[in-house]
Every structure is written in C-alpha cells, then in structure tokens.
Design a protein around this motif. Sequence first.
Motif, PDB file in Angstrom:
ATOM      1  N   GLN A  83       0.863  -1.224  -0.698  1.00 56.64           N
ATOM      2  CA  GLN A  83      -0.387   0.381  -0.003  1.00 56.64           C
ATOM      3  C   GLN A  83       0.773   1.177   0.064  1.00 56.64           C
ATOM      4  OE1 GLN A  83      -3.912  -0.431   0.779  1.00 56.64           O
ATOM      5  NE2 GLN A  83      -3.290  -1.159   3.286  1.00 56.64           N
ATOM      6  N   CYS A  84       0.777   2.180  -0.802  1.00 57.56           N
ATOM      7  CA  CYS A  84       1.658   2.990  -0.757  1.00 57.56           C
ATOM      8  C   CYS A  84       0.749   4.114  -1.275  1.00 57.56           C
ATOM      9  CB  CYS A  84       2.164   3.206  -2.321  1.00 57.56           C
ATOM     10  SG  CYS A  84       2.593   4.295  -3.305  1.00 57.56           S
ATOM     11  N   ASP A  85       1.722   5.971  -0.946  1.00 59.97           N
ATOM     12  CA  ASP A  85       1.087   6.762  -0.337  1.00 59.97           C
ATOM     13  C   ASP A  85       1.519   7.960  -1.483  1.00 59.97           C
ATOM     14  OD1 ASP A  85      -0.162   8.623   1.043  1.00 59.97           O
ATOM     15  OD2 ASP A  85       1.221   8.917   2.483  1.00 59.97           O
ATOM     16  N   ALA A  86       1.193   7.836  -3.303  1.00 55.94           N
ATOM     17  CA  ALA A  86       1.272   8.514  -3.586  1.00 55.94           C
ATOM     18  C   ALA A  86       0.303   9.308  -4.597  1.00 55.94           C
ATOM     19  CB  ALA A  86       1.395   6.970  -4.763  1.00 55.94           C
ATOM     20  N   PRO A  87      -0.197   9.235  -3.835  1.00 52.86           N
ATOM     21  CA  PRO A  87      -1.117   9.628  -2.764  1.00 52.86           C
ATOM     22  C   PRO A  87      -1.986   8.252  -2.407  1.00 52.86           C
ATOM     23  CG  PRO A  87      -2.319  11.038  -3.392  1.00 52.86           C
ATOM     24  CD  PRO A  87      -1.096  11.321  -4.647  1.00 52.86           C
ATOM     25  N   CYS A  88      -2.246   8.099  -1.536  1.00 51.79           N
ATOM     26  CA  CYS A  88      -3.474   7.072  -1.620  1.00 51.79           C
ATOM     27  C   CYS A  88      -4.842   7.763  -1.387  1.00 51.79           C
ATOM     28  CB  CYS A  88      -3.017   6.256   0.388  1.00 51.79           C
ATOM     29  SG  CYS A  88      -3.671   3.942  -0.057  1.00 51.79           S
ATOM     30  N   SER A 142      -5.788  -4.811  -6.598  1.00 50.71           N
ATOM     31  CA  SER A 142      -4.466  -3.545  -6.189  1.00 50.71           C
ATOM     32  C   SER A 142      -4.439  -3.031  -7.854  1.00 50.71           C
ATOM     33  CB  SER A 142      -3.435  -4.262  -5.457  1.00 50.71           C
ATOM     34  OG  SER A 142      -2.527  -2.676  -5.167  1.00 50.71           O
ATOM     35  N   LEU A 143      -4.449  -1.454  -7.237  1.00 47.38           N
ATOM     36  CA  LEU A 143      -4.137  -0.417  -8.561  1.00 47.38           C
ATOM     37  C   LEU A 143      -3.048   0.241  -8.199  1.00 47.38           C
ATOM     38  CD1 LEU A 143      -6.465  -0.355 -11.373  1.00 47.38           C
ATOM     39  CD2 LEU A 143      -5.380   2.029 -10.004  1.00 47.38           C
ATOM     40  N   GLY A 144      -2.182   0.204  -9.245  1.00 52.25           N
ATOM     41  CA  GLY A 144      -1.042   1.034  -9.316  1.00 52.25           C
ATOM     42  C   GLY A 144      -0.370   1.424  -9.723  1.00 52.25           C
ATOM     43  N   VAL A 145       1.439   1.199  -9.775  1.00 52.15           N
ATOM     44  CA  VAL A 145       2.396   2.150 -10.542  1.00 52.15           C
ATOM     45  C   VAL A 145       3.323   1.070  -9.930  1.00 52.15           C
ATOM     46  CG1 VAL A 145       1.882   4.472 -10.978  1.00 52.15           C
ATOM     47  CG2 VAL A 145       3.388   3.975  -8.861  1.00 52.15           C
ATOM     48  N   LEU A 146       3.947   0.721 -11.248  1.00 50.66           N
ATOM     49  CA  LEU A 146       5.317   0.299 -10.585  1.00 50.66           C
ATOM     50  C   LEU A 146       6.588   1.197  -9.739  1.00 50.66           C
ATOM     51  CD1 LEU A 146       6.069  -2.793 -13.099  1.00 50.66           C
ATOM     52  CD2 LEU A 146       5.395  -2.923 -10.607  1.00 50.66           C
ATOM     53  N   VAL A 147       6.856   0.363  -8.905  1.00 49.61           N
ATOM     54  CA  VAL A 147       8.358   1.322  -8.412  1.00 49.61           C
ATOM     55  C   VAL A 147       9.208   0.403  -8.496  1.00 49.61           C
ATOM     56  CG1 VAL A 147       7.210   3.376  -7.066  1.00 49.61           C
ATOM     57  CG2 VAL A 147       7.652   0.901  -6.202  1.00 49.61           C
ATOM     58  N   GLN A 148      10.708   0.823  -8.571  1.00 50.81           N
ATOM     59  CA  GLN A 148      11.940   0.499  -8.007  1.00 50.81           C
ATOM     60  C   GLN A 148      12.762   0.492  -6.642  1.00 50.81           C
ATOM     61  OE1 GLN A 148      15.020   0.277 -10.881  1.00 50.81           O
ATOM     62  NE2 GLN A 148      14.783  -1.628 -11.164  1.00 50.81           N
ATOM     63  N   ASN A 172      -4.233   1.667  -4.986  1.00 52.94           N
ATOM     64  CA  ASN A 172      -5.931   2.170  -4.418  1.00 52.94           C
ATOM     65  C   ASN A 172      -6.577   0.522  -4.908  1.00 52.94           C
ATOM     66  OD1 ASN A 172      -8.937   1.914  -4.912  1.00 52.94           O
ATOM     67  ND2 ASN A 172      -8.552   3.745  -6.635  1.00 52.94           N
ATOM     68  N   GLN A 173      -7.164   0.023  -3.508  1.00 51.46           N
ATOM     69  CA  GLN A 173      -6.805  -1.151  -2.829  1.00 51.46           C
ATOM     70  C   GLN A 173      -8.681  -1.850  -2.245  1.00 51.46           C
ATOM     71  OE1 GLN A 173      -2.975  -0.826  -3.557  1.00 51.46           O
ATOM     72  NE2 GLN A 173      -3.863   0.045  -1.712  1.00 51.46           N
ATOM     73  N   GLU A 174      -8.702  -2.839  -3.321  1.00 55.62           N
ATOM     74  CA  GLU A 174     -10.555  -2.814  -2.670  1.00 55.62           C
ATOM     75  C   GLU A 174     -10.629  -4.721  -2.488  1.00 55.62           C
ATOM     76  OE1 GLU A 174     -13.293  -2.008  -2.865  1.00 55.62           O
ATOM     77  OE2 GLU A 174     -12.614  -0.166  -4.735  1.00 55.62           O
ATOM     78  N   VAL A 175     -10.931  -4.546  -0.924  1.00 61.30           N
ATOM     79  CA  VAL A 175     -10.724  -5.462   0.201  1.00 61.30           C
ATOM     80  C   VAL A 175     -12.015  -6.177   0.493  1.00 61.30           C
ATOM     81  CG1 VAL A 175      -8.401  -4.801   1.341  1.00 61.30           C
ATOM     82  CG2 VAL A 175     -10.705  -4.650   2.182  1.00 61.30           C
ATOM     83  N   THR A 183      -2.185  -6.445   6.522  1.00 65.22           N
ATOM     84  CA  THR A 183      -0.678  -7.197   5.615  1.00 65.22           C
ATOM     85  C   THR A 183      -0.716  -5.511   5.263  1.00 65.22           C
ATOM     86  OG1 THR A 183      -1.902  -7.512   4.198  1.00 65.22           O
ATOM     87  CG2 THR A 183      -0.778  -9.423   5.842  1.00 65.22           C
ATOM     88  N   ASP A 184       0.312  -4.668   5.116  1.00 60.29           N
ATOM     89  CA  ASP A 184       0.542  -3.446   3.803  1.00 60.29           C
ATOM     90  C   ASP A 184       0.522  -4.452   2.753  1.00 60.29           C
ATOM     91  OD1 ASP A 184       1.124  -1.703   6.127  1.00 60.29           O
ATOM     92  OD2 ASP A 184       2.750  -3.250   6.427  1.00 60.29           O
ATOM     93  N   GLY A 185       0.462  -5.649   2.188  1.00 60.60           N
ATOM     94  CA  GLY A 185       0.111  -6.234   0.956  1.00 60.60           C
ATOM     95  C   GLY A 185       0.812  -7.209   0.802  1.00 60.60           C
ATOM     96  N   VAL A 186       0.669  -7.318  -0.287  1.00 60.13           N
ATOM     97  CA  VAL A 186       1.059  -8.998  -0.675  1.00 60.13           C
ATOM     98  C   VAL A 186       2.120  -9.566  -1.266  1.00 60.13           C
ATOM     99  CG1 VAL A 186      -0.216 -10.856  -2.333  1.00 60.13           C
ATOM    100  CG2 VAL A 186      -1.723  -9.224  -1.410  1.00 60.13           C
ATOM    101  N   LEU A 187       2.738 -10.417  -1.085  1.00 60.54           N
ATOM    102  CA  LEU A 187       4.236 -11.221  -1.620  1.00 60.54           C
ATOM    103  C   LEU A 187       3.557 -11.800  -2.345  1.00 60.54           C
ATOM    104  CD1 LEU A 187       7.704 -10.694  -1.380  1.00 60.54           C
ATOM    105  CD2 LEU A 187       7.110 -12.571   0.933  1.00 60.54           C
ATOM    106  N   GLY A 188       4.375 -11.428  -4.153  1.00 58.34           N
ATOM    107  CA  GLY A 188       3.604 -12.366  -4.991  1.00 58.34           C
ATOM    108  C   GLY A 188       5.036 -13.421  -4.790  1.00 58.34           C
TER     109      GLY A 188
END
Length: 432
Positions: A83-88, A142-148, A172-175, A183-188
Amino acid sequence: MHEMKKPRKIPFFLGFLCFLVLLSASFSAASRPSSTTKKPSVIFPVSGNVYPNGYYHVTVNIGQPPKQYFLDIDTGSDLTWLQCDAPCVKCTPAPHSPYKPNKNLVTCKDPLCASLHWPANYQCEALDQCDYEVEYADSGSSLGVLVQDFFPVRLTNGSISAPRVAFGCGYNQEVPGSNPPYTDGVLGLGTGKSSILSQLQGLGLIRNVVGHCLSVQGGGFLFFGDGLVPSSGIVWTSLSSKSFEKHYSLGPADLLFGGQASGVKGLSIVFDSGSTYSYFTSQAYSALVSLLKKDLNGKKQLHDAVDDKSLPVCWKGPKSFKSVSDVKSYFKPLALVFTNAKNVQFQLQPEAYLIVTKQGNVCLGILNGTEVGLGNFNVIGDISLQDKLVIYDNEKQQIGWAPANCNRLPNVDRDYSEGNYQSYAAMLPTSL
Ligand SMILES: *[C@@H]1O[C@H](CO)[C@@H](O)[C@H](O)[C@H]1NC(C)=O
Ligand SMILES: *[C@@H]1O[C@H](CO)[C@@H](O)[C@H](O)[C@H]1NC(C)=O
C-alpha cells in the motif's frame, strides 16, 4: 434466510488467472541453465495462522533507510505490492504507514512493464509510468504503479545484499469480506517473471525457488533460494506443463479416504498459500462430504452443528473441543495420489482439513470451489499446507514436500555453512 458466511479469503490465483494473460510474456533475459551447485537462501520468519487469522505473513524491509512491512505470502500470484502513498486514493487499514515512493518509478519502457502488460499493447504515455492492476479471485484488487527500491536481505552464506527490485506501489485497493488480512500488501511468489524470486534470480543472487513451512500452531518460516533445500527426503512432482497453467499446478490426482480409493479421480491441483482454506470442485467436494458424513454417522459421536456459521460444514461433539487433536480420532486421513508419478502422495491428516472454532465445534476446511468460481481447479490452501516443508522449484519446474516441524527456524547464524545443515535437518523427518 440463512446466509452462509463467506470464507475470509479465497484463492488469490484466479485473479492471477485473469492476469496471467498479461504476465505470461517471456522476459527478455534468457533462462539460465541450472547447475547443481547450490546458491544461498534468504529466510523469513512467518507469523499468522489458518484460524482465526486466515493468513500467514512475513516481515520484509524495503527502501533506504529500510522500513518494515508485513506482506501476505501468496504463491498464487506474481506481483508483490505495498500500500502506497502516491497519494493513497484508497488504502485499507494496515499495520504500517503506506510506502512513500521517491521518484523511483519503473518506466513503461522497462521490459518488466512490458511483461506485465502483454499481450495488450501497452502504450507508453507522456507520464512514462508503468501502471498495473491485479485482481484476485475473492474480488480483492490493487491498482497502482510499478516502482523500484532496495530490498535488503541477509543471505545464508553470511553476505548482506541490497538488490533493487520492482514491485507495485498500490494506491487503490479493494478488499473482500469483513475481515481482510491485516497486512501492508502481498508478497507474490508465483511462477511469473514479475515475481521477486524471478528478479533475484535474474540478478544472480538466488535460484528461483521458494519454500514454506507453516505451523499448525501458527507461525513458521519462508525461504527464497535452494540453499536450504534438503538433498533427500523430499517427494518431488513435476508441475503440469500445460501452457495456460502458469500457476503452481500439479496433477492429475486421485483422492484417498482413509487409505481407500474414494472414487474421486483425475483432479487438477493448484498449490496456493494465498488461500486460507482448500477448495475441491463441486463433484469432489460433494463426494468428500458424503464420505465424511457416512463415516461419522457410523460413530454416532458428532452431530451437525448448523448454528456454527464459521464454515459451511461443522459438527459438534459431546463437549466442546479445544483443538483438532481432540477430534482426530473421529476423522480419517485423506491423501492425494499423483497418478503420473510413482508413489507420490500428498497426505492430509485431520489437521490439514479441519479447524476447531471458537464455539468449540469442528468444521471442514475444504470448501466448494465451484461455488466461488474456481472452475476445474482444486486448490490446496494454507490449511492443507501446514506442518509440511513445501518447496516450489521454478527452475526444475517441480514442487516437493515432506512432513516437518515448522516451529523452529533454521538457525543459520550458528549452523549454516557449506554442507552443514544440521539444525535445519533436525526439523525434518528422521528418515532424512
Ligand atoms: C553469497 O552469495 C552471493 C550470491 O549468491 C555472492 O554474491 C556472495 O559473494 C556470497 N558470499 C560469500 C561470503 O560467499
Ligand atoms: C457447489 O457449488 C455449486 C455452485 O454454487 C452448486 O451447484 C453445488 O450444488 C455445490 N455442491 C455442493 C455439494 O454443495
């Protein structure tokens, strides 16, 4: 009208199914030939349980300086995201504050971005960023952008490494459901090129192998790489080679009930740690439920607990139960027999398919997959993965398992050196 409570989490892989079309492009790097020399591993302690939490997570460090995040372990999907403050736009309650990107966007010209968007011709827009969207079977997304960013890890050979890896910055997350994973996200950890495993392999750090050991008592451990893969004692089965099955799928398998043929045959199996419970196709599910009911009727000790809405099928006993060990004697073990291989069975002791609820009843942790749209797949979720070392080898295209005590983390600091896996081996069955 009585409404069945939906399981907290259903498999992540279906979303992955929709997404796999997008992910299956081959990455530009040629796959390297695997040699027999082992590379190091990275170990993560695991927290969580099947019931009541419904998920297992690891703590990862990301960024410079590193910050901690809790990520749900998911072998059913590829892309890791935070989850990311991009903003959130829409973040869900999480244990840590959202990740703050720092001008570290992966551009849409990056091959990783192309691999995420294949075959749809992804148009690089003026912004130059790489958008992603991942949808899961339980209608989470989950919707967003790829970062590194830096992903500092301690390797089992003693080295510390801080590779830069790409992951999703999800704003932008839907649960799904009322009680999603905290959790803060998913480890794929899926088979695809966008997974962190594949990226770390590409950097030459580890082999594209992941293993987990989830304890019935909660917790356990996860590892990346083949450094901790025992050289014997593991039963290996090849992944299905059908090109559309990009997830960890095996089969066909026949179901045994109490060591006897059940009549349920030819099952396609998917291993998915992102699913709390296991799911059988309607036909297999219905056969299993009648076998269990018939067997219990004969014993006259357990009765239907229709008032327990924890899961669709529950039984109550003469007194309330505290753990599955209280009810073990009423239930027969199940097993999946892989018919393409010799003597390959995946055993399901009662702990691997039952839970004891807060109300003290025992419920079936194998659910009707047809009801949640899983099609032809039989999903082996966390409940059935417990107390086993399960290893997914993407280089050799195989999955292996062995019964194990998952309560003890391999003591790498003290015991790991080339050829010395003693403390780790101590957790494995004595036959090793
Ligand atoms: C540990 O392994 C990594 C990558 O596999 C390698 O780069 C590093 O040199 C190794 N460290 C030692 C101390 O052998
Ligand atoms: C499983 O779900 C399907 C679809 O909802 C339903 O038609 C079927 O009757 C269910 N099977 C059992 C045994 O409950």
